[in-house]
Design a protein around this motif. Structure first.
Motif, PDB file in Angstrom:
ATOM      1  N   MET A   1       5.179 -11.167   0.375  1.00  0.00           N
ATOM      2  CA  MET A   1       5.095 -11.148   1.837  1.00  0.00           C
ATOM      3  C   MET A   1       6.276 -10.386   2.446  1.00  0.00           C
ATOM      4  SD  MET A   1       3.139 -12.065   4.150  1.00  0.00           S
ATOM      5  CE  MET A   1       3.489 -11.203   5.636  1.00  0.00           C
ATOM      6  N   LYS A   3       7.913  -8.038   1.103  1.00  0.00           N
ATOM      7  CA  LYS A   3       7.696  -6.629   0.816  1.00  0.00           C
ATOM      8  C   LYS A   3       6.733  -6.043   1.871  1.00  0.00           C
ATOM      9  CE  LYS A   3       6.409  -3.775  -3.112  1.00  0.00           C
ATOM     10  NZ  LYS A   3       4.962  -3.730  -3.205  1.00  0.00           N
ATOM     11  N   GLU A   4       5.724  -6.847   2.143  1.00  0.00           N
ATOM     12  CA  GLU A   4       4.726  -6.400   3.113  1.00  0.00           C
ATOM     13  C   GLU A   4       5.377  -6.166   4.478  1.00  0.00           C
ATOM     14  OE1 GLU A   4       0.505  -7.894   4.944  1.00  0.00           O
ATOM     15  OE2 GLU A   4       1.454  -9.076   3.362  1.00  0.00           O
ATOM     16  N   GLU A   7       7.489  -3.073   4.468  1.00  0.00           N
ATOM     17  CA  GLU A   7       6.604  -1.895   4.458  1.00  0.00           C
ATOM     18  C   GLU A   7       6.009  -1.649   5.840  1.00  0.00           C
ATOM     19  OE1 GLU A   7       3.755  -2.535   1.412  1.00  0.00           O
ATOM     20  OE2 GLU A   7       5.110  -1.853  -0.180  1.00  0.00           O
ATOM     21  N   LEU A   8       5.736  -2.767   6.510  1.00  0.00           N
ATOM     22  CA  LEU A   8       5.167  -2.664   7.855  1.00  0.00           C
ATOM     23  C   LEU A   8       6.163  -1.981   8.792  1.00  0.00           C
ATOM     24  CD1 LEU A   8       2.841  -3.506   9.709  1.00  0.00           C
ATOM     25  CD2 LEU A   8       4.097  -5.608  10.144  1.00  0.00           C
ATOM     26  N   ASP A  11       6.233   1.591   8.049  1.00  0.00           N
ATOM     27  CA  ASP A  11       5.047   2.254   8.627  1.00  0.00           C
ATOM     28  C   ASP A  11       5.249   2.532  10.108  1.00  0.00           C
ATOM     29  OD1 ASP A  11       3.673   2.198   6.351  1.00  0.00           O
ATOM     30  OD2 ASP A  11       2.166   0.723   6.964  1.00  0.00           O
ATOM     31  N   GLU A  77       7.832 -13.773   9.459  1.00  0.00           N
ATOM     32  CA  GLU A  77       6.948 -13.691   8.288  1.00  0.00           C
ATOM     33  C   GLU A  77       5.641 -14.437   8.520  1.00  0.00           C
ATOM     34  OE1 GLU A  77       8.157 -13.565   3.756  1.00  0.00           O
ATOM     35  OE2 GLU A  77       9.583 -14.638   5.006  1.00  0.00           O
ATOM     36  N   GLU A  81       1.525 -13.099   8.992  1.00  0.00           N
ATOM     37  CA  GLU A  81       0.362 -13.635   8.285  1.00  0.00           C
ATOM     38  C   GLU A  81      -0.799 -13.834   9.249  1.00  0.00           C
ATOM     39  OE1 GLU A  81      -0.806 -13.865   4.999  1.00  0.00           O
ATOM     40  OE2 GLU A  81       1.078 -14.906   4.641  1.00  0.00           O
ATOM     41  N   ARG A  84      -1.199 -10.028  11.916  1.00  0.00           N
ATOM     42  CA  ARG A  84      -1.394  -8.683  11.382  1.00  0.00           C
ATOM     43  C   ARG A  84      -2.853  -8.230  11.378  1.00  0.00           C
ATOM     44  NH1 ARG A  84       0.952  -4.834   7.788  1.00  0.00           N
ATOM     45  NH2 ARG A  84      -0.492  -4.195   6.183  1.00  0.00           N
ATOM     46  N   SER A  89      -4.154  -3.796  10.998  1.00  0.00           N
ATOM     47  CA  SER A  89      -4.844  -3.925   9.731  1.00  0.00           C
ATOM     48  C   SER A  89      -6.327  -3.643   9.894  1.00  0.00           C
ATOM     49  CB  SER A  89      -4.614  -5.328   9.203  1.00  0.00           C
ATOM     50  OG  SER A  89      -5.263  -5.473   8.003  1.00  0.00           O
TER      51      SER A  89
END
Ligand code: URA
Length: 335
Positions: A1, A3-4, A7-8, A11, A77, A81, A84, A89
């Protein structure tokens, strides 16, 4: 999570960069630096300048997430969940989702329909093009609300095109430039004809205009490979001149058949020539851009050609406005 999450943020930073390159000014989005400790605990460090939240809300698809990150700097975080999927997404995933078959079956193949229309046009002596597009009684020869159902494949169309010599453009070409990309995409781009780079590579929009087109696509949170890209004409006109009406009429049916296969939700038609050809209108791009035109149930957004933006970068602002509408329409259709 964690990492996500990082990465977000990465982005989003990339998107802001694209938007700035596209000419969107005063974004002032200095995003927080993210560090992830060994325990996967996220620390958000405020950047030197405060993030302009209203800017982010306006331009960045991940506004809800960012808002929470910025305002609370903790609990982000869990928020990711839950929030997103609601916006970004869904936009990204929508390009990959297979769409439900909602269109009525038709007896005639697209090819026959095109031939039928040619005949009708001939009988009408249709030299005078319409002032405004009347899309429901032209292209496929019957009053239809949606695109005809297609039972052919892109490969079959390519095979039929073969080593085409149907129009004079074949004489100067190196490669036929076929459409490319995601054949199930909700979004399609239509250009005019290949240039030198495309002719050399056999792929649409790979030159300077193509690089800008990639940025335009990425600015709305998608990638080039998520969308379907084609041209009205598949061979390069000598000296990059405009294709003649005969050349376009010869090549266009193949693109129309591809549109019936892909059935995108939105088509962005790039520039005056492509737009006039696709929509069969005499109205210019300056008047037509910025408003959706219904085309057999597909929303077509005319906008300026990226090559024009390279010549007049001030027009990037208008294209960005058009692309935001495109992004919102695709999002809406995925709901
Ligand atoms: N311009 C177009 O219209 N199409 C291409 O593929 C490249 C440049």
């Amino acid at each position: 999570m964690s990492k996500e999450f990082s990465e977000l943020i990465k982005d989003v930073k990339e998107q802001v960069k694209y938007l700035e390159e596209l000419g969107v000014e005063n974004l002032n989005a200095n995003l927080p630096e993210i560090s992830i400790s060994q325990k996967s605990e996220i620390r958000v460090t405020k950047s030197q300048n405060e993030i302009s939240q209203d800017r982010l809300e306006k331009f960045v698809p991940t506004k809800d997430i960012l808002k929470d990150v910025i305002s609370k700097n903790k609990g982000a975080e869990e928020k990711i969940e839950s929030e997103r999927p609601k916006r970004r997404s869904r936009l990204l995933d929508s390009a990959r989702l297979s769409r439900l078959p909602s269109l009525p079956k038709r007896n005639l193949s697209n090819r026959n329909l095109q031939q039928k229309q040619d005949k009708i046009n001939e009988q009408r002596g249709e030299k005078d093009k319409m002032a405004e597009p009347k899309l429901n009684d032209t292209l496929f020869g019957d009053i239809s609300e949606t695109l005809p159902e297609s039972s052919e494949t892109i490969e079959e169309i390519r095979a039929e095109i073969g080593d085409c010599t149907r129009c004079p453009l074949h004489e100067g070409r190196t490669n036929i430039v076929h459409s490319t990309g995601n054949r199930q995409s909700d979004l399609m781009f239509v250009g005019e004809a290949p240039g030198a780079d495309e002719d050399a590579k056999g792929e649409p929009f790979v030159g300077r205009a193509g690089k800008l087109l990639n940025k335009i696509i990425e600015a709305i949170g998608m990638k080039r490979e998520d969308v379907f890209i084609g041209n009205i004409n598949r061979c390069r006109p000598p000296g990059n001149r405009q294709p003649t009406p005969e050349e376009s009429e010869t090549c266009k049916p193949y693109l129309l058949r591809e549109i019936s296969i892909v059935k995108p939700k939105v088509i962005v038609v790039l520039g005056n020539t492509a737009m006039k050809n696709l929509l069969d209108t005499k109205v210019g791009i300056t008047k037509m851009r910025g408003k959706f035109v219904d085309y057999y149930g597909v929303k077509v957004m005319p906008t300026f050609h990226p090559a024009y933006l390279l010549r007049d970068p001030r027009k990037k602002r208008e294209v960005w406005e058009d692309m935001k509408m495109v992004r919102d329409e695709i999002e809406k259709s995925a709901e």
